[in-house]
Design a protein around this motif. Structure first.
Motif, PDB file in Angstrom:
ATOM      1  N   ARG A  41       0.838  -1.194   0.000  1.00  0.00           N
ATOM      2  CA  ARG A  41       0.000   0.000   0.000  1.00  0.00           C
ATOM      3  C   ARG A  41       0.876   1.249   0.000  1.00  0.00           C
ATOM      4  N   GLU A  64      -1.946  -1.436  -3.879  1.00  0.00           N
ATOM      5  CA  GLU A  64      -3.005  -0.499  -3.509  1.00  0.00           C
ATOM      6  C   GLU A  64      -2.397   0.892  -3.389  1.00  0.00           C
ATOM      7  N   ARG A  98      -3.817  -2.899  -8.307  1.00  0.00           N
ATOM      8  CA  ARG A  98      -5.159  -3.502  -8.393  1.00  0.00           C
ATOM      9  C   ARG A  98      -6.233  -2.579  -7.823  1.00  0.00           C
ATOM     10  N   ARG A  99      -5.855  -1.741  -6.842  1.00  0.00           N
ATOM     11  CA  ARG A  99      -6.816  -0.822  -6.219  1.00  0.00           C
ATOM     12  C   ARG A  99      -6.236   0.584  -6.202  1.00  0.00           C
ATOM     13  N   THR A 101      -7.169   4.818  -5.436  1.00  0.00           N
ATOM     14  CA  THR A 101      -8.027   5.901  -4.964  1.00  0.00           C
ATOM     15  C   THR A 101      -7.420   7.221  -5.405  1.00  0.00           C
ATOM     16  N   LYS A 125      -8.516  -3.325 -10.819  1.00  0.00           N
ATOM     17  CA  LYS A 125      -9.830  -3.930 -10.609  1.00  0.00           C
ATOM     18  C   LYS A 125     -10.772  -3.053  -9.788  1.00  0.00           C
ATOM     19  N   GLU A 126     -10.219  -2.224  -8.882  1.00  0.00           N
ATOM     20  CA  GLU A 126     -11.061  -1.412  -8.014  1.00  0.00           C
ATOM     21  C   GLU A 126     -10.589   0.039  -8.075  1.00  0.00           C
ATOM     22  N   THR A 128     -11.566   4.088  -6.852  1.00  0.00           N
ATOM     23  CA  THR A 128     -12.337   5.015  -6.035  1.00  0.00           C
ATOM     24  C   THR A 128     -11.980   6.435  -6.438  1.00  0.00           C
ATOM     25  N   THR A 153     -15.096  -3.154  -9.322  1.00  0.00           N
ATOM     26  CA  THR A 153     -15.702  -2.268  -8.325  1.00  0.00           C
ATOM     27  C   THR A 153     -15.358  -0.817  -8.637  1.00  0.00           C
TER      28      THR A 153
END
Length: 382
Positions: A41, A64, A98-99, A101, A125-126, A128, A153
């Motif tokens: 992260r 992330e 993968r994620r 924000t 994949k995700e 925000t 998502t």
């Protein structure tokens, strides 16, 4: 050597522009990005008046990534929208990302959609997007082969769009099909342009929580008819919902068949006796009415329910068997006054830690093989 200006962090990671020049940063200036010891992260918060954008390079190895631009306008970086990410396709696919924000910025729409186009070459994949003001008009939709990421998502929180009610349609054009979870919170508008909006064929979860201005009528407008054919879970926490019957009307009008419905954290009232009846979707098996300010079990609940959560309400007595749907096999009643007369008013402050612990220690999930089975033939219970 010609100096290349440092691009904004949004595209720094994802479009892999030519290498940034070395920036002189004072030794006392805090590093705006932090990567954990597992390289999993990475968080960047560019609040400094002269941020060191190059710090974001350490996030290249993370799975992330969270990037916040300190509320600044990204208009100075608008030329980056003309960058062709295809030349870096192999490098983008190699990212572990993968994620992602992205938040706290004023973003020109062409720049935002350039970001999505670049992400189309990644394995993200995700995604925000939160606390963004999207300005200007959108660029023409991309060719099908160059659309954005194949997300599972998408979370949108506190976004404002200059393009008005067509924003979801415009955003949809830059995403590959296959989205399964869509979360929209603190939206400035949930009145979509349904005629233009395409269906979400794979979407199983729609979460419209934390939109207190939505209400029953707004839900009817947001659930565009036949656009959510695979919907299995609808979450409407703190969404200004007034009555379960109003939700039923919206579901029927939209032609959806959710299995799970969450109406918790809404101040529900009794349905007007003169209101037309509504036949709930037959697939609905789970209903959450916790923290709903209920003093009694609402009438006209779905007959198909097997799971019903009435926890943390104002019930002064246990429900009678004839007040419950006939197929309920899991009933949750914890945190109601008849179980804990000294419990505080849950609806006044549902986030209070004392209330949460009271509900946690008073859990009463009744199985059909136990007390509830006796109820069916015994009438009221205490």
């Amino acid at each position: 050597m010609v100096s290349v200006p440092a691009p904004c962090p949004l595209l720094l990671l994802l479009l892999l522009l030519p290498l940034l020049p070395l920036l002189h940063v004072s030794a006392t200036t805090p590093d705006p990005c932090e990567l954990d010891d597992d390289d999993f992260r990475c968080v960047c918060n560019f609040t400094d008046p002269q941020p060191d954008w190059s710090s974001a390079f350490q996030c290249m190895s993370a799975v992330e990534v969270e990037i916040r631009a300190g509320g600044r306008s990204l208009q100075p970086f608008i030329k980056i929208a003309d960058t062709e990410p295809k030349q870096h396709a192999d490098l983008l696919r190699a990212l572990r990302l993968r994620r992602l924000t992205v938040g706290a910025a004023q973003v020109p729409a062409p720049l935002l959609f350039a970001l999505l186009r670049g992400l189309g070459y990644s394995r993200l994949k995700e995604l925000t997007l939160e606390d963004l003001e999207v300005t200007g008009t959108t660029p023409p939709p991309p060719p099908l082969e160059t659309t954005g990421p194949a997300l599972t998502t998408l979370t949108l929180r506190n976004l404002s769009w200059a393009i008005g009610d067509t924003w979801l349609f415009e955003l949809q054009q830059w995403l590959k099909p296959g989205l399964k979870v869509l979360n929209i919170a603190q939206a400035h508008s949930l009145t979509f342009s349904c005629a233009e909006l395409r269906a979400f064929p794979a979407l199983t979860t729609l979460d419209l929580s934390d939109n207190p201005g939505l209400g029953d009528s707004g839900l009817t407008a947001a659930l565009c008819q036949h656009k959510f054919p695979a919907l299995r879970e609808l979450v409407l926490r703190n969404a200004g919902i007034e009555t379960p019957n109003g939700v039923c009307v919206a579901l029927v009008a939209a032609g959806v068949q959710p299995h799970r419905l969450d109406l918790s954290h809404n101040s529900l009232r009794t349905t007007d006796p003169d209101a037309p009846g509504c036949v709930w979707p037959s697939a609905l098996s789970s209903l959450n009415l916790s923290f709903a300010d209920l003093e009694q079990v609402p009438k006209g609940l779905p007959a198909s329910l097997s799971v019903l959560d009435l926890s943390c309400n104002r019930l002064k007595r246990a429900p009678r068997s004839d007040e419950l749907p006939p197929k309920v096999s899991s009933l949750t009643l914890d945190g109601n006054p008849f179980l804990d007369p000294g419990a505080p008013n849950h609806q006044e402050n549902p986030n209070d830690s004392g209330v949460a612990s009271a509900c946690a220690r008073s859990t009463l999930a009744v199985g059909m093989s136990g007390t509830l089975a006796l109820l069916r033939g015994a009438g009221p219970f205490a």
